[in-house]
Design a protein around this motif. Structure first.
Motif, PDB file in Angstrom:
ATOM      1  N   ALA A 281     -40.482  33.814 -45.270  1.00 28.02           N
ATOM      2  CA  ALA A 281     -39.485  33.144 -44.413  1.00 28.02           C
ATOM      3  C   ALA A 281     -39.837  31.672 -44.288  1.00 28.02           C
ATOM      4  O   ALA A 281     -40.994  31.316 -44.016  1.00 28.02           O
ATOM      5  N   ASN A 283     -38.385  27.900 -42.648  1.00 27.26           N
ATOM      6  CA  ASN A 283     -37.446  27.119 -41.848  1.00 27.26           C
ATOM      7  C   ASN A 283     -37.528  25.652 -42.255  1.00 27.26           C
ATOM      8  O   ASN A 283     -38.626  25.087 -42.330  1.00 27.26           O
ATOM      9  N   HIS A 290     -32.710  28.501 -41.877  1.00 26.25           N
ATOM     10  CA  HIS A 290     -33.654  29.582 -42.163  1.00 26.25           C
ATOM     11  C   HIS A 290     -33.371  30.182 -43.536  1.00 26.25           C
ATOM     12  O   HIS A 290     -32.226  30.472 -43.875  1.00 26.25           O
ATOM     13  N   GLU A 292     -34.882  33.171 -46.420  1.00 25.02           N
ATOM     14  CA  GLU A 292     -35.761  34.319 -46.646  1.00 25.02           C
ATOM     15  C   GLU A 292     -35.725  34.729 -48.115  1.00 25.02           C
ATOM     16  O   GLU A 292     -34.676  34.699 -48.762  1.00 25.02           O
TER      17      GLU A 292
END
Length: 319
Positions: A281, A283, A290, A292
């Motif tokens: 993950a 950011n 965000h 992933e």
């Protein structure tokens, strides 16, 4: 001299002294600055420094004659270890700061206390063309931090690295970011870009412009619109103003760029995160977007032959 500003928009106003080798810019980038702050919370001194850098980056970018971005960075050795502002040719900006975990920022900390506590701070300007030729690398200038204010650091850099006499007045708080730039235009074969009567007159006009700019106080810059400032400062001068430009916030992060960052970390590092958490993950430090990547996504990253190119970190991996 007349200026018409568009209400609600950030504005960069260029102007030039008639018959003199002096150009200037005034900027109000407050809406963009508030957009930056809406995504991250910083101590007051960090807001002041990063806000000044944001205005300065736009002021410098407006004079670049290439299709690309200017990235202004201060790498620090105090409680702040990185300040970054990026501005492209369309005056689209993003900015972020990284603080040391557990670092304490005093309420009255200046630039030196924030990023140059042990004299190891560095100021970096990178010019990154959008249409690079094969094998072409961005131009990068790196110098030690020389000055207690953002404006002084940039002025010294411009004089040493670009041989351009430049003066900056910058101000920022948690609501406003504004700045004034004056620059003495270079001579080429005895002629300047804006030809004065003679070189002595050019120097006299430059010195007078700097004296007028130096009457501008920080609080005045914070509280006064640039349309009022340009007339208040230079009402006795003959200057030409150009159509205003309108900077705005924009983050250029993409899933592809974040994937490139992961490739730079290397497969063992990425695989270890996948093994422990099932996903990687990330950011974005600039806009908070965000991203992933699961096991399949990461496997695909390391089977492609696409070149890896990341100018600055896109964000932190969240463990």
């Amino acid at each position: 001299m007349s200026i018409t500003l568009t209400t609600g928009q950030d504005t960069l106003q260029k102007f030039i002294f008639d018959n003199a080798a002096v150009r200037g810019e005034l900027i109000d980038i407050s809406a963009t600055w508030r957009d930056v702050l809406s995504r991250r919370d910083y101590p007051v001194p960090v807001k002041k420094v990063l806000g000044q850098m944001t205005a300065a980056a736009a002021l410098l970018s407006a004079n670049l004659k290439f299709n690309g971005s200017i990235v202004m960075q201060i790498h620090g050795d105090g409680p702040v270890n990185l300040l970054v502002v990026e501005c492209d040719a369309d005056l689209r900006l993003r900015a972020t700061a990284k603080l040391v975990d557990g670092g304490e920022v005093a309420d009255d900390a200046n630039l030196t206390a924030l990023v140059n506590a042990h004299g190891k701070g560095r100021f970096v300007i990178t010019l990154d063309p959008a249409d690079k030729l094969p094998g072409q690398q961005p131009y990068q200038g790196i110098v030690p931090l020389d000055g207690n204010e953002v404006a002084t650091v940039i002025e010294n850099y411009m004089l040493r690295s670009e041989q351009l006499d430049t003066k900056l007045w910058l101000a920022a708080d948690d609501n406003v970011s504004r700045g004034l730039l004056l620059q003495k235009l270079p001579y080429h074969g005895g002629k300047a870009e804006a030809t004065p009567l003679n070189e002595e007159d050019a120097l006299e006009t430059w010195n007078r412009a700097v004296i007028l700019g130096s009457t501008l106080k920080e609080q005045e810059l914070l509280e006064t619109g640039i349309d009022v400032l340009i007339q208040r400062l230079f009402w006795e001068e003959t200057i030409r103003v150009f159509d205003p430009l309108h900077p705005q916030f924009h983050c250029s992060c993409t899933r592809e760029k974040v994937g490139n960052m992961l490739k730079m970390l290397g497969r063992p590092e990425v695989d270890s995160v996948i093994e422990e958490h099932g996903v990687v993950a990330v950011n974005c430090d600039f806009c908070g977007q965000h991203y992933e990547y699961d096991k399949v996504d990461c496997a695909q990253l390391f089977t492609t032959d696409a070149p890896v190119e990341v100018l600055i970190p896109a964000g932190d991996i969240k463990h």
